[in-house]
Motif scaffolding. Structure first.
Motif, PDB file in Angstrom:
ATOM      1  N   CYS A 122      24.877 -34.769  61.149  1.00 56.21           N
ATOM      2  CA  CYS A 122      24.758 -36.082  61.788  1.00 56.21           C
ATOM      3  C   CYS A 122      23.345 -36.648  61.687  1.00 56.21           C
ATOM      4  O   CYS A 122      23.169 -37.852  61.487  1.00 56.21           O
ATOM      5  N   GLN A 147      33.202 -43.177  62.175  1.00 55.39           N
ATOM      6  CA  GLN A 147      33.107 -41.727  62.014  1.00 55.39           C
ATOM      7  C   GLN A 147      34.358 -41.103  62.625  1.00 55.39           C
ATOM      8  O   GLN A 147      35.114 -41.757  63.350  1.00 55.39           O
ATOM      9  N   MET A 155      27.261 -39.880  66.657  1.00 55.64           N
ATOM     10  CA  MET A 155      26.724 -40.615  65.515  1.00 55.64           C
ATOM     11  C   MET A 155      25.977 -41.862  65.977  1.00 55.64           C
ATOM     12  O   MET A 155      24.870 -42.163  65.503  1.00 55.64           O
TER      13      MET A 155
END
Length: 261
Positions: A122, A147, A155
């Motif tokens: 990430c 995502q 994220m």
């Protein structure tokens, strides 16, 4: 609350969508704009993410479309899933970004504007994305992030750490599911394309809450400082603790193979 209801509390929190659907009308209604500067799909998603990206491109809701994803802990699963569902799409040795781009080209005749193929987690998903955007002079005042639902919240918190408060971050998790209890089994009410098996989904969700915590063990500023601060509501904390009691083996540890160098 039964187990399914507890899982859905975590799923709703982690898999945020800030607009109801991918249309210019939704963007206009919520944010007063018809197009964002960029729409970014991250390769950690299940295969449904490809359909979401295609939907976004067809709706023309962004100026630029980017897929981010090298080879990480979800890559082999993605390769296997594509091979199982569409054996005509070759995925061997491809990165996540390349797999998704090949998928939308084969299925929809579409392709992303840019691929970022080196990131493995990430953190560098975001830093490499921002480098790509800077290098190609891509405006980034407003960014739609798509995502896997399990990782959507993290994220967005990672991006928020690296950009100014003036940048508008719009969440659109690549799927939303409802888990139900049927007799003694947990099942999905509806199952998106390439969805994780139920045990994997629970493990992914359970792994997120400790990471999102802003304490000495979490990823927030008071811990590893990988992400910006995230407020975790009490009902989410309760659901996590209850599920931890019922599924003590379901906390996913970070894989050091895919850590940033």
């Amino acid at each position: 609350m039964n187990k399914a209801e507890l899982i859905n509390v975590l799923g709703k929190f982690c898999g945020r969508r800030d607009i109801p659907n991918l249309t210019q009308k939704s963007l206009q209604d919520v944010y007063g704009m018809k197009k964002a500067d960029a729409f970014v799909l991250f390769g950690g998603s299940i295969l449904e993410g490809g359909n979401v990206l295609a939907e976004a491109i067809k709706a023309q809701i962004a100026e630029t479309y980017i897929i981010v994803g090298g080879a990480g802990h979800t890559t082999e699963t993605l390769r296997e899933m594509v091979g199982k569902i569409y054996d005509g799409i070759e995925t061997k040795d491809l990165t996540e970004a390349e797999i998704f781009n090949r998928y939308i080209k084969e299925m929809y005749g579409l392709q992303a504007d840019y691929l970022e193929c080196n990131s493995t987690n990430c953190g560098n998903n975001i830093t490499f994305l921002l480098e790509l955007m800077k290098m190609n002079h891509i405006k980034c005042d407003s960014i739609i992030l798509a995502q896997d639902a399990s990782m959507q919240c993290r994220m967005a918190a990672t991006l928020k750490k690296y950009v100014s408060d003036e940048v508008l971050i719009i969440n659109y998790a690549t799927y939303q599911v409802t888990v139900i209890q049927k007799d003694d089994d947990l099942i999905y009410q509806e199952q998106p394309l390439g969805m994780w098996d139920i045990d994997r989904y629970i493990t992914l969700l359970m792994g997120e809450i400790p990471r999102l915590n802003d304490d000495e063990n979490g990823y927030g500023p008071r811990g590893k400082n990988f992400i910006s601060h995230v407020d975790i509501p009490q009902d989410v904390k309760y659901a996590f603790e209850e599920l931890k009691r019922r599924f003590p083996e379901s906390i996913r540890e970070a894989n050091p193979r895919f850590a940033s160098k």
